[in-house]
Enzyme design. Structure first.
Site: not given
Length: 641
Positions: A285, A371, A399
């Site tokens: 990253k 979630e 969600r």
């Protein structure tokens, strides 16, 4: 001022078809130029930086090998798609990212044919990819589908549900696992590269297929034994056993920054008869930009910054953010009550739960992008007598709605929901706006739903949640800085379902729920300058409603206006229902509701979004005057000028 990078190869490429004209030996230089262009662009616009830098070589290799847009490239989440946008005809607009009228910070179908599927929430790419691939299969199209999913997104159950059904897509589906953090496999090295090339090669696949058919003829038992031996041998070396069990042919791990090797492997799997195939690519990253490599979290999403130093534009100070106020209030409560635990879903920094974790490392749980599990996990904790605070962005709590209903509300468990980013969110646009939580929570029996009008109120509400044990309770609060009010040292436990009068008047009642309170105060000043007497009520609770206060306001004012930063179906709708049920609509009072419009608003500066939504002080004034059928009012109350 940053100087634009020199990009001679990139300048020759407007679309992927142009990229394919380059020699493979030129791709490394092209990737370097693409990375430099992205860094420069984001330095002027702000946005997601580290994730895009990590997939530059993947982006180049995919578009070089596959016939996009006929072959469909689907990015999971989408915040890593800036390099993709630059080489798919949008370079001339790349410095408009996340601005009003500019490019979206995510993939968006309406923006380009190279964005076949919109994203912004995670873990959808494989499911969508299976859909595209099966559609191709049903229509006889030979188009391929490439779904790129990050290792963080693999923590969501949806990704595994999709992989479990991906076999239907056959060799039309290729999944690329962009692994930049999670340690799924041993570090990449020369042996891993060799194995990846080998197991993806046409020779290997044909030999494997021939051996498979031969063993099937000789003995089913021998065939199965040999297949398992091969599977687990490769699994021990490469970590692919899990994916093989889900029906994927596994290739990897590979170096996600070796663009030539990536091209070789993608060419092999593109032409393979085996499928579906998963390529495990290890990436870094922030690759290629030292500040981003050294601080992945800090440079995930950035403000405008100086390319040379990496220094980001600092805010001008001011009041603390609502997120910070929430975190501080929760920490204060947890110091007094060891039953309080914190839960978040891959957003500890965004929700302030990183501060809570520093204070109580054993009482904070980051469940990843899961979630549904987070809410059900909280329900289990609550059933055992703990006090879970689930801190999730409003848009992401959607969600887990099934768990909110079935596992929390029906069982009346005291789970505490802290819904950050409620309302409009500026540059992240409609995918991240917390527009619907009032509508989807206020309809549920047993729920208490609050909205904070300022930082002090949020502090009171966190304390109220900590003290409330009679069922589920939620608070919503906006993105960004507070209003600057003094935060109480000793918070107050609010009476459930009771609002407060901020200012008392006679003619107009402004019934505010949440963070539009400052606009209500401005509107009251403007109306009083026209001679109208105004009441401002901070309603505090969307559920249960303060019915006594509402009856009082409707009975003694000519106009009553509800104001909320949420979609239709929330506070205003419930006030209208109550007024209708009580016959208050027959009393002559004019009731008007102000809320977010019935559209998905694109990204823009927050002030412009509120103007578009019609939730500014002048909009409130216009609503009142229109209801009164007055264009202007003299200083003497009630006399039309």
């Amino acid at each position: 001022m940053n100087q634009r990078p020199d990009t001679p190869l990139l300048d020759t490429v407007q679309y992927p078809a142009d990229l394919r004209k380059l020699d493979k030996s030129q791709l490394k230089q092209f990737a370097d130029e693409l990375r430099a262009e992205m860094i420069d662009a984001v330095s002027t616009s702000g946005g997601h930086l580290g994730s895009g830098l990590g997939v530059v070589e993947l982006t180049v290799a995919i578009h070089y090998v596959f016939d996009t847009p006929n072959d469909r490239l689907i990015w999971d989440v989408g915040h890593q798609c800036y390099p993709h946008k630059i080489i798919t005809g949008r370079r001339d607009r790349i410095r408009t990212l996340r601005q009003g009228g500019g490019l979206s910070g995510f993939t968006k179908r309406a923006e380009s044919e190279y964005d076949p599927f919109g994203a912004a929430h995670s873990s959808t790419s494989i499911s969508a990819g299976v859909g595209f691939a099966v559609s191709n299969k049903l229509t006889g199209s030979d188009g391929r589908v490439i779904a790129v999913i990050g290792d963080g997104s693999m923590s969501a159950g949806l990704a595994y549900e999709a992989m479990n059904n991906a076999e239907q897509a056959g060799n039309r589906l290729i999944v690329i696992l962009n692994d930049n953090d999670m340690s799924i496999a041993p570090p990449v090295g020369g042996l891993s590269h060799y194995l990846a090339r080998l197991v993806s090669s046409d020779t290997y696949l044909k030999t494997r297929d021939f051996a498979s058919r031969l063993f099937r003829r000789v003995s089913k038992r021998v065939h199965k034994t040999a297949a398992k031996a091969e599977e687990y041998a490769r699994g021990m070396v490469t970590g692919g056993t899990l994916f093989e069990e889900l029906g994927f042919y596994y290739v990897g791990p590979v170096d996600g920054h070796d663009v030539v090797t990536l091209v070789d492997i993608l060419e092999n799997v593109r032409d393979a008869e085996e499928g579906p195939i998963l390529i495990h690519a290890r990436t870094v990253k922030g690759k290629g930009y030292e500040p981003a490599e050294n601080s992945a979290d800090k440079y995930h999403g950035v403000a405008k910054f100086d390319v040379v130093s990496g220094e980001q534009k600092k805010s001008s100070g001011g009041p603390p953010s609502y997120t910070k106020v929430f975190a501080n209030a929760l920490i204060a409560e947890a110091k007094k009550d060891d039953k309080i635990v914190g839960i978040t879903a891959a957003m500890p920094g965004g929700t302030g739960m990183d501060d809570f974790e520093k204070a109580f490392p054993d009482r904070m749980f980051d469940v990843g992008i899961a979630e549904q599990h987070g809410v059900c996990f909280a329900a289990g904790l609550a059933a055992q007598g703990h006090k879970p605070f689930v801190a999730i962005y409003s848009t992401f709590l959607q969600r887990a709605y099934d768990q909110v209903v079935h596992d929390v509300a029906i069982q009346n468990l005291p789970v505490r929901f802290a819904m950050d980013r409620a309302g409009l969110v500026g540059a992240d646009g409609c995918t991240h706006a917390g527009s619907f939580d009032l509508a989807y929570l206020c309809t549920l029996p047993n729920f208490v739903v609050m909205a904070a009008s300022d930082e002090a109120e949020l502090t009171h509400m966190v304390h109220t949640m900590a003290e409330y044990d009679d069922g589920p309770i939620a608070v919503r609060y906006p993105r960004g800085a507070g209003t600057g009010v003094e935060i109480p040292a000793v918070p107050e436990k609010l009476e459930i379902g009771k609002g407060r009068i901020v200012k008392d008047g006679k003619t107009v009642a402004l019934m505010c729920l949440g963070a539009r309170m400052e606009e209500c105060k401005k509107a009251a000043d403007m109306l009083e300058a026209k001679g109208l007497s105004v009441t401002i009520a901070d309603m505090r609770f969307a559920k249960p409603l303060d019915e006594a206060l509402i009856r009082d306001l409707l009975s003694r004012h000519e106009v009553a206006v509800t104001i909320e930063e949420a979609a239709v179906g929330g506070f205003g709708a419930h006030v209208l229902t109550m007024a209708s049920d009580d016959g208050l609509t027959d009393s002559g009072v004019k009731i008007r509701t102000m809320r977010l419009p019935d559209v998905f608003q694109d990204q823009d500066a927050p002030a412009k979004q509120y103007e578009e939504a019609g939730l500014t002080a002048p909009d409130i004034v216009e609503t009142v005057l229109t209801a009164l059928q007055r264009n202007d009012v003299s200083v003497e109350e009630g006399q039309i000028a």
